[in-house]
Design a protein around this motif. Structure first.
Motif, PDB file in Angstrom:
ATOM      1  N   ALA A  38       0.833  -1.204   0.000  1.00  0.00           N
ATOM      2  CA  ALA A  38       0.000   0.000   0.000  1.00  0.00           C
ATOM      3  C   ALA A  38       0.867   1.253   0.000  1.00  0.00           C
ATOM      4  O   ALA A  38       2.019   1.243   0.443  1.00  0.00           O
ATOM      5  CB  ALA A  38      -0.933   0.004   1.204  1.00  0.00           C
ATOM      6  N   ARG A 142       0.757   7.711 -11.251  1.00  0.00           N
ATOM      7  CA  ARG A 142       0.765   6.282 -10.937  1.00  0.00           C
ATOM      8  C   ARG A 142       1.901   5.980  -9.970  1.00  0.00           C
ATOM      9  O   ARG A 142       2.990   6.524 -10.082  1.00  0.00           O
ATOM     10  CB  ARG A 142       0.943   5.463 -12.226  1.00  0.00           C
ATOM     11  N   THR A 144       3.710   2.432  -8.477  1.00  0.00           N
ATOM     12  CA  THR A 144       3.798   0.975  -8.543  1.00  0.00           C
ATOM     13  C   THR A 144       4.669   0.480  -7.396  1.00  0.00           C
ATOM     14  O   THR A 144       5.743   1.031  -7.139  1.00  0.00           O
ATOM     15  CB  THR A 144       4.389   0.516  -9.882  1.00  0.00           C
ATOM     16  N   THR A 152       1.458  -4.019  -6.859  1.00  0.00           N
ATOM     17  CA  THR A 152       0.267  -3.186  -6.674  1.00  0.00           C
ATOM     18  C   THR A 152       0.483  -1.868  -7.392  1.00  0.00           C
ATOM     19  O   THR A 152       1.573  -1.283  -7.321  1.00  0.00           O
ATOM     20  CB  THR A 152      -0.005  -2.923  -5.178  1.00  0.00           C
ATOM     21  N   THR A 153      -0.554  -1.394  -8.074  1.00  0.00           N
ATOM     22  CA  THR A 153      -0.498  -0.103  -8.756  1.00  0.00           C
ATOM     23  C   THR A 153      -1.597   0.792  -8.203  1.00  0.00           C
ATOM     24  O   THR A 153      -2.768   0.387  -8.135  1.00  0.00           O
ATOM     25  CB  THR A 153      -0.674  -0.272 -10.268  1.00  0.00           C
ATOM     26  N   ILE A 154      -1.224   2.000  -7.820  1.00  0.00           N
ATOM     27  CA  ILE A 154      -2.176   2.981  -7.305  1.00  0.00           C
ATOM     28  C   ILE A 154      -2.280   4.107  -8.328  1.00  0.00           C
ATOM     29  O   ILE A 154      -1.271   4.731  -8.681  1.00  0.00           O
ATOM     30  CB  ILE A 154      -1.735   3.547  -5.934  1.00  0.00           C
ATOM     31  N   SER A 155      -3.483   4.353  -8.813  1.00  0.00           N
ATOM     32  CA  SER A 155      -3.695   5.400  -9.809  1.00  0.00           C
ATOM     33  C   SER A 155      -5.132   5.880  -9.717  1.00  0.00           C
ATOM     34  O   SER A 155      -5.926   5.385  -8.897  1.00  0.00           O
ATOM     35  CB  SER A 155      -3.394   4.867 -11.216  1.00  0.00           C
ATOM     36  N   LYS A 158      -7.967   6.489  -6.445  1.00  0.00           N
ATOM     37  CA  LYS A 158      -7.245   6.063  -5.241  1.00  0.00           C
ATOM     38  C   LYS A 158      -6.025   6.938  -5.002  1.00  0.00           C
ATOM     39  O   LYS A 158      -5.679   7.248  -3.860  1.00  0.00           O
ATOM     40  CB  LYS A 158      -6.827   4.602  -5.378  1.00  0.00           C
ATOM     41  N   LEU A 159      -5.367   7.349  -6.064  1.00  0.00           N
ATOM     42  CA  LEU A 159      -4.188   8.201  -5.921  1.00  0.00           C
ATOM     43  C   LEU A 159      -4.586   9.635  -5.596  1.00  0.00           C
ATOM     44  O   LEU A 159      -3.920  10.312  -4.806  1.00  0.00           O
ATOM     45  CB  LEU A 159      -3.360   8.160  -7.206  1.00  0.00           C
TER      46      LEU A 159
END
Length: 543
Positions: A38, A142, A144, A152-155, A158-159
């Motif tokens: 996370a 983004r 990663t 996990t990729t946050i974009s 959520k970002l």
């Protein structure tokens, strides 16, 4: 047993089974929990940055990632940043990448503190000076995170939940697009064979943009019958690269500003592409501010495409196909026939493997065939034709050979075989004797071997000088080429080795260019032949 007792035992058994099942199930659920990766914090140091007058304005990005795996030993990943045009609202320009690795300050984002379970990093983002307007928004698009095989990729939304993903830069306006210099074919060969499979060729060029820097482009080629192919290209930073970037396979030593980029744009034509001339009809370039430059019909070499469906070549032959090039170059004639040529044959070019080359222009033979001569370099074991390009007076081409992915002309030139090892007919020394007092000033003793002239030339590979006990007191390696009369010469510098009074026996090994060898008078070699004419002896006398 009474029925009531039996029912009691049964209820107890069921209760125990249920408890046991629940315990096992709960344990299984606990052990099946998957560790989570996370992003827990991310923000830029400054909400605004003034980059109008300098190329060194910096805004620090700090972020924290977590890994719930208690046994994890490392974590890594990349943060992607993009610019959003204030004019259009669109994301423009090349992405900027901040790589990070737990415990490392060798990435462009430095490890600050923490453990593999929770670690913090900092990236000093150098803010570009130029954009398409006086203000520009930079944002993280983004993040990663990788640990082992997990990623996990946050974009997106959520970002955007993190309040510090953006900042505004005051920038200088760049209203001019990129420029390009000379456009060339990557292999300088203006031919392409396209039959039932796609085939490709490439253009190379340099793009300059000393403002916002080069971002991306497209290249369009047009062929007969209205056919066309458009190829996109951009630059990338290879893994583990410090400062270097690559654009379609061309490497450039430059930073992410990409103000001067060497590019290779590869064009792939579909199977069955129309034969004839394919030209570069358009080149479009964008800089990182989104400013576009379009070149219509730029100056560039075109490519002649063929499936050998028009002009054709056949009856390829070489004479002689076997040559004696052991001692000097050999020359052979390569001939072929041409059919359906318009206005004759304008050019014919042959590519051959190492050791052979086309040495003349084509000539017409009395039998109607065409011919060129091929020079086969001394010692070349074999060579073959790897490419053929025949062009008629109308500019139509026929292609053959592996270099074009075209039919093989099946031309091979080989060296005549050498089947016999070298043979010594006799050997002499000059001088044969010397007084001990004169050894230091003694000129080299000349060993002359008379060897048979065979297919492969010979040389003296090794010479040995033995004392009376069979010990090697001198050794030399290699002589010059075999003379036309078959003789070989080696010079022995015996005066430097402190020889004492007595007799010294000479032995040697002959080797030829075919890697066969024969030894004479070599002690300890059971295959060694006797010295022709008797032992070869050098004597050191008293005085």
């Amino acid at each position: 047993m009474s029925r009531s007792l039996a029912r009691g035992l049964l209820r107890g058994t069921l209760t125990l089974a249920l408890v046991t099942s629940t315990t096992v199930l709960g344990s299984a659920v606990a052990h099946a929990a998957t560790p989570r990766l996370a992003l827990t914090a991310l923000s830029f140091e400054k909400p605004t940055v003034d980059a109008t007058t300098t190329a060194t304005a910096v805004n620090r990005l700090t972020f924290t990632v977590t890994n719930t795996d208690p046994e994890a030993e490392t974590v890594r990943g990349v943060v992607t940043l993009r610019t959003r045009s204030t004019v259009t609202g669109e994301v423009v320009g090349h992405e900027r990448l901040a790589h990070y690795l737990y415990g490392s300050t060798s990435e462009n984002a430095d490890f600050v503190s923490g453990t593999p379970q929770q670690s913090t990093y900092a990236y000093d983002f150098r803010v570009p000076r130029f954009s398409d307007s006086a203000t520009t928004t930079w944002e993280v698009t983004r993040v990663t995170i990788l640990a082992g095989e997990r990623e996990t990729t946050i974009s997106g939304d959520k970002l955007q939940a993190f309040p510090g993903t953006r900042f505004v830069a005051q920038t200088a306006v760049d209203a001019s697009g990129p420029t390009v210099d000379t456009i060339q074919l990557a292999n300088n060969e203006p031919f392409l064979y396209v039959n039932d499979k796609p085939a490709s060729y490439a253009y190379t060029f340099n793009v300059q943009d000393y403002g916002a820097g080069f971002w991306k482009g497209t290249l369009k080629v047009a062929g007969p019958g209205g056919q066309s192919v458009t190829t996109p290209f951009t630059w990338e930073r290879p893994a583990n690269s410090w400062g270097g970037i690559t654009c379609g396979g061309s490497d450039t030593s430059g930073g992410e500003e990409a103000t001067y980029v060497a590019c290779t744009a590869r064009v792939t034509l579909p199977a069955g592409a129309s034969p004839g001339n394919w030209r570069l009809s358009q080149l479009v370039l964008f800089n990182n501010a989104g400013v576009r430059t379009t070149y219509q019909n730029p100056t560039a070499p075109s490519v002649t495409v063929t499936a050998n469906s028009t002009v054709q070549a056949s009856e390829f032959a070489v004479s002689p196909a076997v040559v004696n090039n052991w001692r000097e170059d050999a020359v052979v004639e390569l001939s072929w026939a041409v059919t359906d040529a318009l206005r004759g044959v304008a050019s014919a070019r042959f590519w051959l493997s190492a050791g052979c080359r086309q040495s003349t222009l084509p000539v017409n033979r009395p039998d109607g065939h065409l011919a060129v001569t091929v020079q086969v370099s001394t010692g070349t074991e074999a060579c073959s034709v790897t490419g053929v390009a025949i062009v008629d007076g109308a500019g139509r081409a026929a292609l053959y050979g592996s270099m074009f992915g075209a039919p093989d002309p099946q031309i091979r030139i080989t060296r005549v075989a050498s089947t016999e090892p070298p043979t010594a007919l006799g050997a002499t020394l000059s001088p044969k004797t010397a007084p001990a007092s004169e050894l230091y000033d003694l000129p080299p003793v000349e060993l002359t071997v008379s060897a048979a002239l065979k297919v492969a030339p010979a040389r003296i590979a090794t010479t040995y000088v033995y004392d009376v006990d069979g010990n090697v007191v001198y050794q030399s390696w290699g002589s010059g080429d075999q003379a036309e009369d078959g003789t070989l010469t080696d010079h022995l510098y015996l005066g430097w080795y402190g020889l004492t009074t007595g007799e010294y026996t000479i032995g040697f090994t002959l080797a030829d260019a075919a890697e066969r060898s024969t030894s004479y008078g070599v002690l300890g070699d059971p295959t060694s032949e006797p010295m022709p004419g008797g032992p070869l002896v050098f004597s050191v006398t008293e005085g």
